[in-house]
Design an enzyme around this catalytic site. Structure first.
Site, PDB file in Angstrom:
ATOM      1  N   SER A  24       0.822  -1.209   0.000  1.00  8.59           N
ATOM      2  CA  SER A  24       0.000   0.000   0.000  1.00  8.59           C
ATOM      3  C   SER A  24       0.857   1.260   0.000  1.00  8.59           C
ATOM      4  O   SER A  24       0.568   2.225  -0.711  1.00  8.59           O
ATOM      5  CB  SER A  24      -0.930  -0.008   1.210  1.00  8.59           C
ATOM      6  N   ASP A  50       1.463  -6.546  -7.972  1.00 13.84           N
ATOM      7  CA  ASP A  50       0.741  -5.275  -7.871  1.00 13.84           C
ATOM      8  C   ASP A  50       1.663  -4.071  -8.045  1.00 13.84           C
ATOM      9  O   ASP A  50       1.308  -3.088  -8.708  1.00 13.84           O
ATOM     10  CB  ASP A  50       0.025  -5.168  -6.523  1.00 13.84           C
ATOM     11  N   ASN A  94      -5.219  -7.504 -11.776  1.00 18.44           N
ATOM     12  CA  ASN A  94      -6.199  -7.538 -10.692  1.00 18.44           C
ATOM     13  C   ASN A  94      -5.766  -6.626  -9.548  1.00 18.44           C
ATOM     14  O   ASN A  94      -6.065  -6.885  -8.380  1.00 18.44           O
ATOM     15  CB  ASN A  94      -6.385  -8.970 -10.179  1.00 18.44           C
ATOM     16  N   GLY A  96      -6.255  -3.620  -7.507  1.00 17.44           N
ATOM     17  CA  GLY A  96      -7.253  -2.620  -7.172  1.00 17.44           C
ATOM     18  C   GLY A  96      -6.662  -1.242  -6.963  1.00 17.44           C
ATOM     19  O   GLY A  96      -7.231  -0.238  -7.414  1.00 17.44           O
ATOM     20  N   GLN A 172     -10.120   3.012  -1.216  1.00 17.46           N
ATOM     21  CA  GLN A 172      -9.217   3.284  -2.334  1.00 17.46           C
ATOM     22  C   GLN A 172      -9.786   4.350  -3.270  1.00 17.46           C
ATOM     23  O   GLN A 172      -9.026   5.076  -3.908  1.00 17.46           O
ATOM     24  CB  GLN A 172      -8.932   1.998  -3.108  1.00 17.46           C
ATOM     25  N   SER A 198     -12.297   1.121   6.458  1.00 20.40           N
ATOM     26  CA  SER A 198     -10.841   1.097   6.221  1.00 20.40           C
ATOM     27  C   SER A 198     -10.206   2.468   6.427  1.00 20.40           C
ATOM     28  O   SER A 198      -9.314   2.887   5.680  1.00 20.40           O
ATOM     29  CB  SER A 198     -10.545   0.585   4.796  1.00 20.40           C
ATOM     30  N   ASP A 312      -8.550  -6.461   5.526  1.00 16.17           N
ATOM     31  CA  ASP A 312      -7.649  -7.383   4.834  1.00 16.17           C
ATOM     32  C   ASP A 312      -7.157  -8.503   5.751  1.00 16.17           C
ATOM     33  O   ASP A 312      -6.530  -9.456   5.273  1.00 16.17           O
ATOM     34  CB  ASP A 312      -6.449  -6.636   4.257  1.00 16.17           C
ATOM     35  N   GLU A 340     -10.766  -9.405  -4.329  1.00 14.15           N
ATOM     36  CA  GLU A 340     -10.316 -10.373  -5.324  1.00 14.15           C
ATOM     37  C   GLU A 340     -11.208 -11.611  -5.365  1.00 14.15           C
ATOM     38  O   GLU A 340     -11.287 -12.303  -6.379  1.00 14.15           O
ATOM     39  CB  GLU A 340      -8.862 -10.778  -5.041  1.00 14.15           C
ATOM     40  N   HIS A 383      -4.868 -13.840  -3.382  1.00 13.45           N
ATOM     41  CA  HIS A 383      -3.636 -13.998  -2.613  1.00 13.45           C
ATOM     42  C   HIS A 383      -3.893 -14.110  -1.118  1.00 13.45           C
ATOM     43  O   HIS A 383      -3.259 -14.911  -0.413  1.00 13.45           O
ATOM     44  CB  HIS A 383      -2.690 -12.832  -2.906  1.00 13.45           C
ATOM     45  N   ARG A 384      -4.819 -13.315  -0.592  1.00  9.67           N
ATOM     46  CA  ARG A 384      -5.067 -13.340   0.854  1.00  9.67           C
ATOM     47  C   ARG A 384      -5.804 -14.610   1.275  1.00  9.67           C
ATOM     48  O   ARG A 384      -5.622 -15.091   2.388  1.00  9.67           O
ATOM     49  CB  ARG A 384      -5.810 -12.087   1.286  1.00  9.67           C
ATOM     50  N   LYS A 409       0.805 -11.772  -6.203  1.00  7.27           N
ATOM     51  CA  LYS A 409       0.167 -10.453  -6.268  1.00  7.27           C
ATOM     52  C   LYS A 409       0.775  -9.494  -5.262  1.00  7.27           C
ATOM     53  O   LYS A 409       0.976  -8.311  -5.553  1.00  7.27           O
ATOM     54  CB  LYS A 409      -1.336 -10.605  -6.031  1.00  7.27           C
TER      55      LYS A 409
END
Length: 427
Positions: A24, A50, A94, A96, A172, A198, A312, A340, A383-384, A409
């Site tokens: 981030s 990313d 992908n 974001g 975001q 967030s 997340d 995702e 990924h998470r 990612k």
């Protein structure tokens, strides 16, 4: 390509780890440096899918970016203003952050731009951001049903003024507008509508923008950005990724033992470090310093918790919850259905494969421990999902993770690092 990877069980761990750089912060810093007046050097850069997508897109848009991924550094000659005018078609995969941030930033320039991505990206709504850009005088269109990407931007720059933007869908969207706003023709005031999710990510955006010289006034419902204080090149250090750290904290919470995270502590600007406090509420012991934290497990009992600010880490807490006494309820995370993967519905499905009792709600889920067993788990190219679900295999025999490559990612070496940590190593 590996179709699945088996996870080895282990006993209590004793490990120290410095996670890779924050995704981030990396993507925010790359963008600020590309717009800045002068040269910037970024240290601690994350090498991931990313961040490569962001740096490649900025380079295609005219920024002079030279990255040494092996050394985790980047040298960037800023454009001294909006990215060069013109026409560009960008595929952001992908990512974001790349889609949302660049949709705002390219609209500062005169030209026509199209941003597309993976099929899943074309299912992730972006209508709230499109509506905000239109208030700034931009012609913006989302081409897929449900106001989803691809996005087409036709612009002659921002008019400025007050913009109403939903605070309930994705932080975001707000961060993208914040990052671009110093280059508006007039000051920008973002009025946040609804309950903010967030929120720590907006503070992170504020911190990075301020470090590069922008002037931002951040309050609960109104964010004001000056157009007289623009970005200046500088040396900038990127701290380790707090979300990446959460997986190793979760490992100690499941199998017991101690894990120390280097480079993150009380002075961190990342909200996801609050995950450690969630585990403390579940019975783990936590010791903080300014730039380091140590967690001792295992977690012992379930909790009832709102996780809108640290969404997340929901999947990781849900996996930990399978191994404690009593149920755990996670609330206020409806927006993660549009990540995702559907990180509520898809997560519930995978936890049930392991034998857990999972009740699904529109904005969260409840996990009730039960006798667990091994299973091959799907990741939905998320990924998470892959990283969180892998932790179950530290305690349960026979757990395998399908499509493990999706961790590229944000954390390409995750499974190597997990193996080192579960072997009591220092990495």
């Amino acid at each position: 390509m590996t179709t699945s990877i088996g996870i080895n069980t282990c006993g209590p761990i004793s490990a120290t780890i410095r996670p890779p750089g924050s995704k981030s912060i990396t993507n925010r810093a790359l963008l600020c440096a590309a717009l800045a007046d002068g040269t910037s050097t970024l240290h601690g850069l994350l090498d991931s899918e990313d961040t490569r997508l962001m740096s490649d897109a900025l380079r295609k848009l005219g920024a002079a970016i030279h990255v040494d991924w092996a050394a985790s550094t980047a040298n960037i000659q800023g454009c001294g203003g909006p990215l060069p005018d013109g026409t560009a078609s960008l595929n952001v995969g992908n990512s974001g952050t790349t889609m949302r941030f660049l949709a705002a930033v390219v609209s500062l320039s005169k030209g026509r731009f199209r941003l597309s991505g993976t099929p899943r990206m074309h299912q992730r709504p972006i209508g709230d951001l499109i509506a905000a850009l239109r208030q700034l005088g931009i012609r913006a269109i989302a081409e897929s049903a449900g106001e989803c990407p691809p996005v087409v931007i036709e612009s002659t720059g921002w008019n400025g003024g007050q913009v109403d933007i939903s605070a309930e869908t994705s932080s975001q969207f707000v961060s993208g507008l914040m990052l671009a706003a110093p280059y508006s023709k007039a000051p920008v005031a973002l009025r946040l509508v609804g309950k903010m999710i967030s929120q720590p990510y907006l503070r992170m955006t504020f911190d990075v923008m301020s470090a590069f010289g922008a002037q931002v006034n951040l309050s609960d419902s109104l964010i004001s950005i000056s157009n007289q204080h623009r970005y200046r090149g500088r040396d900038f250090q990127i701290e380790p990724d707090a979300t990446a750290a959460s997986y190793f904290l979760g490992a100690a919470a499941i199998v017991g033992g101690t894990v120390t995270i280097e480079g993150l502590g009380r002075k961190s600007r990342q909200g996801d470090l609050q995950f450690a406090s969630c585990l403390e509420q579940m019975g783990c012991k936590l010791d903080w310093s300014d730039h380091q934290l140590t967690l001792q497990g295992p977690a012992t009992h379930g909790i009832d918790i709102e996780m809108g600010d640290i969404s997340d880490t929901v999947q990781t807490l849900a996996v930990v919850a399978m191994f404690v006494k009593g149920p755990t309820t996670i609330r206020n995370v409806a927006h993660i259905r549009h990540k995702e993967s559907d990180r509520i519905g898809d997560l519930a499905r995978e936890l049930r494969k392991l034998g857990a009792i999972v009740d699904e709600f529109p904005d969260g889920l409840r996990i009730t421990p039960k006798l667990l067993h091994g299973a091959e788990l799907d990741t939905y190219d998320d990924h998470r999902m892959a990283m969180s679900l892998s932790l179950a295999g530290l305690k349960i025999s026979g757990v395998a993770i399908r499509n493990p490559e999706c961790v590229a990612k944000t954390y390409p070496l995750y499974f190597d690092d997990l193996a080192s940590v579960s072997s009591h190593g220092k990495i």
